[in-house]
Design a protein around this motif. Structure first.
Motif, mmCIF file in Angstrom:
data_model
loop_
_atom_site.group_PDB
_atom_site.id
_atom_site.type_symbol
_atom_site.label_atom_id
_atom_site.label_comp_id
_atom_site.label_asym_id
_atom_site.label_seq_id
_atom_site.Cartn_x
_atom_site.Cartn_y
_atom_site.Cartn_z
ATOM 1 N N ARG A 81 0.829 -1.217 0.000
ATOM 2 C CA ARG A 81 0.000 0.000 0.000
ATOM 3 C C ARG A 81 0.863 1.267 0.000
ATOM 4 O O ARG A 81 0.548 2.253 -0.662
ATOM 5 C CB ARG A 81 -0.902 -0.011 1.244
ATOM 6 C CG ARG A 81 -1.701 1.230 1.537
ATOM 7 C CD ARG A 81 -2.921 1.437 0.632
ATOM 8 N NE ARG A 81 -2.516 1.890 -0.675
ATOM 9 C CZ ARG A 81 -2.991 1.454 -1.845
ATOM 10 N NH1 ARG A 81 -3.920 0.552 -1.909
ATOM 11 N NH2 ARG A 81 -2.552 1.903 -2.981
ATOM 12 N N TYR A 105 -9.395 -3.589 5.011
ATOM 13 C CA TYR A 105 -9.827 -2.558 5.962
ATOM 14 C C TYR A 105 -8.635 -2.033 6.773
ATOM 15 O O TYR A 105 -8.481 -0.828 6.934
ATOM 16 C CB TYR A 105 -10.884 -3.144 6.900
ATOM 17 C CG TYR A 105 -11.311 -2.176 7.972
ATOM 18 C CD1 TYR A 105 -12.183 -1.126 7.673
ATOM 19 C CD2 TYR A 105 -10.852 -2.300 9.270
ATOM 20 C CE1 TYR A 105 -12.561 -0.222 8.640
ATOM 21 C CE2 TYR A 105 -11.225 -1.404 10.251
ATOM 22 C CZ TYR A 105 -12.082 -0.364 9.937
ATOM 23 O OH TYR A 105 -12.452 0.513 10.907
ATOM 24 N N ASN A 107 -5.600 -1.815 6.019
ATOM 25 C CA ASN A 107 -4.607 -1.115 5.207
ATOM 26 C C ASN A 107 -5.192 -0.006 4.352
ATOM 27 O O ASN A 107 -4.516 0.503 3.460
ATOM 28 C CB ASN A 107 -3.848 -2.113 4.325
ATOM 29 C CG ASN A 107 -2.900 -2.947 5.149
ATOM 30 O OD1 ASN A 107 -1.914 -2.440 5.656
ATOM 31 N ND2 ASN A 107 -3.202 -4.220 5.302
ATOM 32 N N SER A 108 -6.445 0.345 4.580
ATOM 33 C CA SER A 108 -7.101 1.409 3.809
ATOM 34 C C SER A 108 -6.930 1.203 2.311
ATOM 35 O O SER A 108 -6.603 2.127 1.574
ATOM 36 C CB SER A 108 -6.538 2.787 4.197
ATOM 37 O OG SER A 108 -6.737 3.014 5.559
#
Length: 112
Positions: A81, A105, A107-108
């Motif tokens: 990410r 979720y 790790n956005s």
């Protein structure tokens, strides 16, 4: 490099991770991270639309992954990410959708 174009459909590129912790042939985490980051650089050059991480070589696949695998996949997704702005997807085999959504979720990650 020119952008890959498949009739204006998004191109999602799969990174098949080497065997993760507790599996035979586990190559150590640094090797896995280095391989993943090299592939991310290549995919940036090819201008793909998204990247998907998959624990393809964790054989035999479990219906639900063990906690150690979930933790390691979460860490790998975190590293991925922060090394790409491309949308990042996760595929946890065999179809452990709860683990996949949990990693996304935490790790956005962006999904379409």
């Amino acid at each position: 490099m020119p952008k890959l174009n498949y009739n204006n459909k998004p191109v999602i590129w799969m990174i098949h991770l080497p065997p993760l912790i507790w599996y035979k042939w586990y190559p150590w985490e640094k090797v896995i991270i280095d391989k993943m980051l090299k592939e991310i650089v290549v995919y940036k050059e090819w201008w793909v639309d998204a990247i998907m991480l998959e624990n393809n070589y964790d054989v035999p696949h479990e219906k639900e992954v063990p906690t150690e695998i979930l933790v390691q996949l979460t860490k790998l997704a975190y590293i991925a990410r922060w090394n790409t702005k491309l949308p990042l997807w996760i595929c946890v085999l065999w179809n452990d959708w709860k683990a996949s959504l949990s990693i996304l979720y935490k790790n956005s990650c962006i999904c379409w």
